[in-house]
Structures are given as structure tokens and as C-alpha cells.
Design an enzyme around this catalytic site. Structure first.
Site, mmCIF file in Angstrom:
data_model
loop_
_atom_site.group_PDB
_atom_site.id
_atom_site.type_symbol
_atom_site.label_atom_id
_atom_site.label_comp_id
_atom_site.label_asym_id
_atom_site.label_seq_id
_atom_site.Cartn_x
_atom_site.Cartn_y
_atom_site.Cartn_z
ATOM 1 N N ALA A 1 -35.437 -36.509 -47.653
ATOM 2 C CA ALA A 1 -35.830 -35.230 -48.250
ATOM 3 C C ALA A 1 -35.834 -34.047 -47.262
ATOM 4 O O ALA A 1 -35.184 -33.025 -47.524
ATOM 5 C CB ALA A 1 -37.189 -35.390 -48.929
ATOM 6 N N ASP B 1 -39.980 -38.280 -51.607
ATOM 7 C CA ASP B 1 -39.007 -37.240 -51.969
ATOM 8 C C ASP B 1 -39.655 -36.099 -52.744
ATOM 9 O O ASP B 1 -39.169 -34.971 -52.724
ATOM 10 C CB ASP B 1 -37.856 -37.831 -52.780
HETATM 11 O O1 MRU Z 1 -31.449 -41.636 -51.178
HETATM 12 P P1 MRU Z 1 -32.071 -41.286 -49.868
HETATM 13 O O2 MRU Z 1 -31.620 -42.150 -48.756
HETATM 14 O O3 MRU Z 1 -31.972 -39.805 -49.562
HETATM 15 O O4 MRU Z 1 -33.635 -41.589 -50.076
HETATM 16 C C1 MRU Z 1 -34.513 -41.233 -49.045
HETATM 17 C C2 MRU Z 1 -35.900 -41.672 -49.284
HETATM 18 O O5 MRU Z 1 -36.250 -42.188 -50.319
HETATM 19 C C3 MRU Z 1 -36.889 -41.353 -48.185
HETATM 20 O O6 MRU Z 1 -37.915 -42.311 -48.166
HETATM 21 C C4 MRU Z 1 -37.512 -39.965 -48.446
HETATM 22 O O7 MRU Z 1 -36.528 -39.009 -48.619
HETATM 23 C C5 MRU Z 1 -38.404 -39.567 -47.352
HETATM 24 S S1 MRU Z 1 -37.520 -39.078 -45.930
HETATM 25 C C6 MRU Z 1 -38.576 -38.534 -44.746
#
Ligand code: MRU
Length: 361
Positions: free
Chosen positions: A57, A247
Site C-alpha cells: 500500500a 491496505d
Molecule cells: O497485492 P499486494 O502484494 O500489493 O498486497 C500487499 C499487502 O497485502 C500488504 O500486506 C499491504 O499492502 C501492506 S504493505 C506495508
């Protein structure tokens, strides 16, 4: 295993002045190759976000901010209205790259406020320079914010504990230091040894490809497990805490994170293990009263049926691929943000620590 802390990974950085370009680690190539790509226009930033070359995120938010600077480059010497029109068009376009991580929309809105709030007499090139400075500020603030998250979160962990995490909420998911992994990094820096169990995180394996890579690089003991092994590992008494990222967090503390997170939270509850979520305030969406209103991204079936190019299911079979799920607040022992620890998470405790101004639409 080396005990020295390695150079921090620069997940993404800007090269040059306002006419420059964005360089980012191509996360789809890890752990095999640590390679960078360059984005020179908003289309390549959009594609990098959509295809998870840059992901997580906070990192998505930083990428989008720089993507807006790339978007206005053709209008550096145009009139203000043409410049602002191009800026808005680019922002709307980048906003379509992925729907769940609110940091994307937060960063775009912050950049737009700088542009629209600027003195109307400012030449467009100077306006673009202000936008670039704002993107740099978003990136720098993310680094400081993640360090604060790490410091607060590390107080929740004890020497010698086993901890479990899901997906990747490390340096790669942010500008540099991570959120959930920042908690482990800070614990290590304060002399606490941990053993991390990293869920592999189907279908795209952010846990085994990225989290294990980051932890190993820092000399933190890490064991990769299949997602389906988490219950057994907890029953064996190997895990004393779970820490994940987020997210989007609704006003009542419900948390959207990588698919599978909700299941891990249910398992943690069943085994009496505290479940923590680490995230910056830019991940809180106080405009949503609860997690049911968080938009969940659905990704192509091929990510399941053709794992990394190989057929992994019979041709033509249906597959359902939500990329995120929502963990209800009552399964979460605490939220860890840069301002401190919110426990138990609910609309009152969240509002008390996070000013509504930190999540302007
Ligand atoms: O699909 P992604 O790899 O972008 O998913 C990321 C996540 O679910 C993370 O846990 C979230 O973005 C937190 S990142 C600090």
C-alpha cells in the site's frame, strides 16, 4: 548469516530534476534477481502498479505521486489550465490501477491539493517542481513513519518469540523500512531475537519471494510455511504473535489486507495468540464506517490456474481470485501506527489517536 544490517533497499526513487524519471525495483523478479526498471510516463507507472512490479500500500502511494509528476511533464511550459487539466486526467487514470490500497488515492489527493492550492501566478514549471517536492516529501515521510511504527510495535514483542506474518509488509512494500516487518527490524535492532514464520502467500507468493528475502538479507531467522500450515504451526506452540500490514483500515478498525489474512486472524484467536496490524495513518480510511465498504480487488484467474506460467489447474476450470479480505476489528489485539498503539481497535480508540485531517478525501 551476517549480523551487519545491509544497506536499505530503495524500493523506488526519482532520478534527476522535474524532467526526470522514476526508478523502481521490479518485485516480480525477486528473489531470483534484484533488478530495477525505469518509468518515464504515467502508463508505465500504471502498468508497474497493476502487474505488482511495485506493490504494497505505501509503495503504491509513493509510485502514484511520482507518476503524477511524469504525467505533467508534457505541460511543463504550457498554461496553467492546460497543466491542471492534464494533472487531473493523469490522477484519474492512475486511480484506476488498483482499487483496495487507500494510500494510492490518499497520495493522489495530496498531490492535487498542492497543485490546486498553489498561487495562480506560479509558472507551470515551478508548479511541477512543487509537485516533485511533494512526492519527495511523501516518500521521506513514509520512511520516518515506518521507523516510528517499528519502534512502537517492537515493544509488543519479547526476546526469543516466534512470530508469524502474511504477505509482504516490508521495505519493498513501502519506500524503505516496512510496516509489519519494521516491527521485526526494530525488535532486532533493540537486541531481541525473533523467529519469523512467513506464510508463502498464495497465489503470487509475496511471503516466500519477498518477505523471506528481506528477512534473510537482514539476518533475521525466517522459515517459510505453506499458508495451509499456519494452524499446525500455531498448535505446535511455535508462534506467540502475528503481525501483518494493511491496505485499508475502516473507521471501526476493520482491516483489508492480502487474501488469507482473515483466516490467519481466526486461527490466532482460536489459539489465543495476539494478532497485530501495523500501518501508517495514510492507510486509514475514516470515510468508511466499516470494512464491508472497502473495495476488494479481484485479479485474473490465471494467477491461480497458471502459477508463474505453468498450468496448475485443468484447462477451463473456474477460479475465484479476490486479492484481499477483511479482518473484523474484534479479531485484532492492536493496530500499530506511527503515533502509537491502538488497543482495542474501535471507532473511539482510532479517532482518539488519528485526527480526521490525516485522511482527507
Ligand atoms: O497485492 P499486494 O502484494 O500489493 O498486497 C500487499 C499487502 O497485502 C500488504 O500486506 C499491504 O499492502 C501492506 S504493505 C506495508
Amino acid at each position: 548469516m551476517s549480523s551487519a544490517t545491509p544497506e536499505p533497499c530503495s524500493t523506488l526513487r526519482w532520478i534527476g530534476d522535474v524532467a526526470g524519471r522514476l526508478r523502481l525495483i521490479d518485485q516480480t523478479r525477486l528473489p531470483v534477481q534484484l533488478a530495477e526498471i525505469e518509468c518515464t510516463d504515467p502508463e508505465s507507472v500504471w502498468k508497474a502498479i497493476r502487474t505488482l512490479q511495485v506493490r504494497g500500500a505505501p509503495a503504491i502511494g509513493v509510485a502514484a505521486a511520482y507518476g503524477l509528476v511524469l504525467g505533467v511533464q508534457p505541460a511543463l511550459d504550457s498554461d496553467r489550465s492546460g497543466f491542471l487539466e492534464l494533472l487531473e486526467r493523469t490522477a484519474s487514470y492512475l486511480a484506476t490501477s488498483r482499487p483496495t490500497a487507500v494510500n494510492l488515492f490518499w497520495a493522489l489527493a495530496r498531490m492535487e491539493r498542492v497543485a490546486f492550492g498553489s498561487d495562480a501566478r506560479l509558472p507551470t514549471r515551478e508548479l511541477a517542481e512543487r509537485l516533485l517536492a511533494e512526492a519527495h516529501a511523501i516518500r521521506a515521510e513514509d520512511i520516518a513513519t515506518c521507523q516510528a511504527i517499528g519502534r512502537h510495535g517492537a515493544t509488543l514483542l519479547q526476546e526469543g518469540q516466534g512470530v508469524l506474518t502474511h504477505c509482504n509488509a516490508g521495505g519493498l512494500a513501502t519506500a524503505e523500512y516496512g510496516t509489519a516487518l519494521a516491527v521485526f527490524f526494530a525488535a532486532q535492532e533493540s537486541g531481541k531475537r525473533l523467529h519469523v514464520y512467513a506464510d508463502e502467500t498464495r497465489p503470487l507468493l509475496q511471503g516466500s519471494r519477498l518477505t523471506a528475502w528481506e528477512l534473510q538479507r537482514r539476518g533475521i531467522e525466517v522459515t517459510v510455511i505453506c499458508d495451509s500450515a499456519a494452524a499446525q504451526v500455531m498448535r505446535e506452540g511455535k508462534v506467540q504473535a502475528v503481525v501483518v500490514g494493511a491496505d485499508r483500515i475502516a473507521a471501526n478498525g476493520d482491516v483489508a489486507n492480502k487474501i488469507g489474512t482473515y483466516g490467519v486472524a481466526v486461527l490466532a484467536k482460536a489459539h489465543g495468540i495476539p494478532f497485530y496490524v501495523a500501518a501508517p495513518t495514510s492507510t486509514f480510511d475514516l470515510t468508511l464506517d466499516c470494512g464491508q465498504r472497502i473495495p476488494i480487488e479481484h485479479r485474473p484467474a490465471e494467477e491461480i490456474t497458471h502459477g508463474f506460467g505453468q498450468p496448475t489447474a485443468p484447462a477451463g476450470v473456474a477460479a475465484y481470485n479476490p486479492a484481499f479480505d477483511v479482518t473484523p476489528a474484534d479479531l485484532i489485539a492492536a493496530l500499530i501506527c506511527e503515533h502509537g498503539i491502538i488497543s482495542p481497535p474501535n471507532s473511539g480508540t482510532i479517532a482518539a489517536l488519528i485526527s480526521p485531517n490525516s485522511r482527507e478525501a
